[in-house]
Motif scaffolding. Structure first.
Motif, PDB file in Angstrom:
ATOM      1  N   GLN A  14      42.443 -34.156 -56.551  1.00 23.28           N
ATOM      2  CA  GLN A  14      42.663 -34.659 -57.899  1.00 23.28           C
ATOM      3  C   GLN A  14      43.614 -33.712 -58.683  1.00 23.28           C
ATOM      4  N   ARG A  15      43.583 -32.470 -58.298  1.00 21.62           N
ATOM      5  CA  ARG A  15      44.440 -31.257 -58.813  1.00 21.62           C
ATOM      6  C   ARG A  15      44.668 -30.231 -57.970  1.00 21.62           C
ATOM      7  N   THR A  16      45.911 -30.612 -57.347  1.00 16.39           N
ATOM      8  CA  THR A  16      46.373 -29.494 -56.471  1.00 16.39           C
ATOM      9  C   THR A  16      46.872 -28.224 -57.077  1.00 16.39           C
ATOM     10  N   GLY A  17      47.380 -27.193 -56.201  1.00 14.68           N
ATOM     11  CA  GLY A  17      47.858 -26.018 -56.736  1.00 14.68           C
ATOM     12  C   GLY A  17      49.058 -26.181 -57.867  1.00 14.68           C
ATOM     13  N   ASP A  18      49.708 -27.229 -57.809  1.00 15.79           N
ATOM     14  CA  ASP A  18      50.678 -27.486 -58.543  1.00 15.79           C
ATOM     15  C   ASP A  18      50.550 -28.230 -59.844  1.00 15.79           C
ATOM     16  N   GLY A  19      48.949 -28.676 -60.001  1.00 16.69           N
ATOM     17  CA  GLY A  19      48.325 -29.410 -60.969  1.00 16.69           C
ATOM     18  C   GLY A  19      48.595 -30.789 -61.041  1.00 16.69           C
ATOM     19  N   ARG A  20      49.301 -31.333 -60.016  1.00 14.76           N
ATOM     20  CA  ARG A  20      49.394 -32.657 -59.745  1.00 14.76           C
ATOM     21  C   ARG A  20      48.284 -33.170 -58.786  1.00 14.76           C
ATOM     22  N   SER A  21      48.039 -34.486 -58.875  1.00 15.33           N
ATOM     23  CA  SER A  21      46.961 -35.248 -58.078  1.00 15.33           C
ATOM     24  C   SER A  21      48.070 -35.515 -56.505  1.00 15.33           C
ATOM     25  N   VAL A  22      47.274 -35.784 -55.540  1.00 17.67           N
ATOM     26  CA  VAL A  22      47.930 -36.266 -54.308  1.00 17.67           C
ATOM     27  C   VAL A  22      47.160 -37.377 -53.835  1.00 17.67           C
ATOM     28  N   SER A  23      47.785 -38.314 -53.458  1.00 15.16           N
ATOM     29  CA  SER A  23      47.267 -39.503 -52.868  1.00 15.16           C
ATOM     30  C   SER A  23      46.732 -39.603 -51.322  1.00 15.16           C
ATOM     31  N   VAL A  24      45.793 -40.047 -50.781  1.00 16.90           N
ATOM     32  CA  VAL A  24      45.451 -40.062 -49.387  1.00 16.90           C
ATOM     33  C   VAL A  24      46.613 -40.354 -48.579  1.00 16.90           C
ATOM     34  N   ARG A  25      47.459 -41.226 -49.001  1.00 17.97           N
ATOM     35  CA  ARG A  25      48.602 -41.657 -47.926  1.00 17.97           C
ATOM     36  C   ARG A  25      49.598 -40.419 -48.210  1.00 17.97           C
ATOM     37  N   GLU A  26      49.803 -39.748 -49.207  1.00 18.65           N
ATOM     38  CA  GLU A  26      50.698 -38.564 -49.385  1.00 18.65           C
ATOM     39  C   GLU A  26      50.194 -37.254 -48.613  1.00 18.65           C
ATOM     40  N   LEU A  27      48.876 -37.359 -48.486  1.00 20.86           N
ATOM     41  CA  LEU A  27      48.456 -35.870 -47.884  1.00 20.86           C
ATOM     42  C   LEU A  27      48.344 -36.230 -46.365  1.00 20.86           C
ATOM     43  N   ALA A  28      47.930 -37.444 -46.052  1.00 26.02           N
ATOM     44  CA  ALA A  28      48.334 -37.950 -44.583  1.00 26.02           C
ATOM     45  C   ALA A  28      49.631 -37.609 -44.065  1.00 26.02           C
ATOM     46  N   GLU A  29      50.426 -37.986 -44.946  1.00 18.16           N
ATOM     47  CA  GLU A  29      51.873 -37.940 -44.300  1.00 18.16           C
ATOM     48  C   GLU A  29      52.282 -36.381 -44.185  1.00 18.16           C
ATOM     49  N   ALA A  30      51.825 -35.558 -45.100  1.00 15.86           N
ATOM     50  CA  ALA A  30      52.026 -34.006 -45.070  1.00 15.86           C
ATOM     51  C   ALA A  30      51.351 -33.541 -43.723  1.00 15.86           C
ATOM     52  N   ALA A  31      50.086 -34.152 -43.412  1.00 16.98           N
ATOM     53  CA  ALA A  31      49.304 -33.559 -42.474  1.00 16.98           C
ATOM     54  C   ALA A  31      49.705 -34.132 -41.095  1.00 16.98           C
ATOM     55  N   GLY A  32      50.472 -35.301 -41.126  1.00 21.37           N
ATOM     56  CA  GLY A  32      50.934 -36.085 -39.781  1.00 21.37           C
ATOM     57  C   GLY A  32      49.905 -36.617 -39.020  1.00 21.37           C
ATOM     58  N   CYS A  33      49.220 -37.232 -39.955  1.00 22.25           N
ATOM     59  CA  CYS A  33      47.883 -38.052 -39.401  1.00 22.25           C
ATOM     60  C   CYS A  33      47.880 -39.409 -40.153  1.00 22.25           C
ATOM     61  N   HIS A  34      47.030 -40.198 -39.696  1.00 27.69           N
ATOM     62  CA  HIS A  34      47.058 -41.540 -40.421  1.00 27.69           C
ATOM     63  C   HIS A  34      46.040 -41.142 -41.561  1.00 27.69           C
ATOM     64  N   PRO A  35      46.328 -42.099 -42.516  1.00 31.18           N
ATOM     65  CA  PRO A  35      45.608 -42.237 -43.810  1.00 31.18           C
ATOM     66  C   PRO A  35      44.093 -42.285 -43.839  1.00 31.18           C
ATOM     67  N   SER A  36      43.796 -43.251 -42.741  1.00 31.89           N
ATOM     68  CA  SER A  36      42.213 -43.210 -42.443  1.00 31.89           C
ATOM     69  C   SER A  36      41.755 -41.933 -42.335  1.00 31.89           C
ATOM     70  N   LYS A  37      42.251 -41.015 -41.649  1.00 30.68           N
ATOM     71  CA  LYS A  37      41.462 -39.591 -41.107  1.00 30.68           C
ATOM     72  C   LYS A  37      41.322 -39.056 -42.446  1.00 30.68           C
ATOM     73  N   ILE A  38      42.204 -38.928 -43.347  1.00 29.91           N
ATOM     74  CA  ILE A  38      42.187 -38.355 -44.609  1.00 29.91           C
ATOM     75  C   ILE A  38      40.946 -39.007 -45.608  1.00 29.91           C
ATOM     76  N   ASP A  39      40.865 -40.304 -45.381  1.00 30.45           N
ATOM     77  CA  ASP A  39      39.943 -41.048 -46.087  1.00 30.45           C
ATOM     78  C   ASP A  39      38.483 -40.636 -45.426  1.00 30.45           C
ATOM     79  N   HIS A  40      38.381 -40.601 -44.288  1.00 28.66           N
ATOM     80  CA  HIS A  40      37.000 -40.245 -43.650  1.00 28.66           C
ATOM     81  C   HIS A  40      36.684 -38.687 -43.726  1.00 28.66           C
ATOM     82  N   LEU A  41      37.666 -38.007 -43.941  1.00 32.82           N
ATOM     83  CA  LEU A  41      37.220 -36.550 -44.332  1.00 32.82           C
ATOM     84  C   LEU A  41      36.579 -36.499 -45.724  1.00 32.82           C
ATOM     85  N   ARG A  42      37.324 -37.219 -46.807  1.00 30.16           N
ATOM     86  CA  ARG A  42      36.839 -37.383 -48.066  1.00 30.16           C
ATOM     87  C   ARG A  42      35.557 -37.930 -48.307  1.00 30.16           C
ATOM     88  N   ASN A  43      35.149 -38.932 -47.539  1.00 32.81           N
ATOM     89  CA  ASN A  43      33.795 -39.511 -47.605  1.00 32.81           C
ATOM     90  C   ASN A  43      32.750 -38.970 -46.540  1.00 32.81           C
TER      91      ASN A  43
END
Length: 90
Positions: A14-43
């Protein structure tokens, strides 16, 4: 790598180091994984990621790796002990 706390991941997204939020899809793209993996980590349905994914997630969120993750196994190979010397009969 083992995620320390799912709620912390949610908060940091919700508030990254640069002060902006990042979506599940954006974080998954940065990590090189499927968005469902990020969603599963979040919940909390998943608690682990590869070393590379964990590093990429931490980097994108702007935090040190160990803020979100802990190692699940040995990171440094144990020192090799010399073989014991067999007793020689006198």
């Amino acid at each position: 790598m083992h995620l320390v706390r799912a709620d912390l991941l949610v908060m940091l997204m919700q508030r990254t180091g640069d002060g902006r939020s990042v979506s599940v899809r954006e974080l998954a793209e940065a990590a090189g994984c499927h968005p469902s993996k990020i969603d599963h980590l979040r919940n909390g349905r998943r608690q682990s990621a590869t070393q590379a994914e964990a590093e990429a997630i931490a980097r994108r969120l702007g935090v040190d790796l160990m803020v979100l993750w802990e190692h699940t196994g040995r990171t440094v190979e144990a020192a090799h002990e010399p073989a014991p010397i067999a007793a020689v009969p006198a």
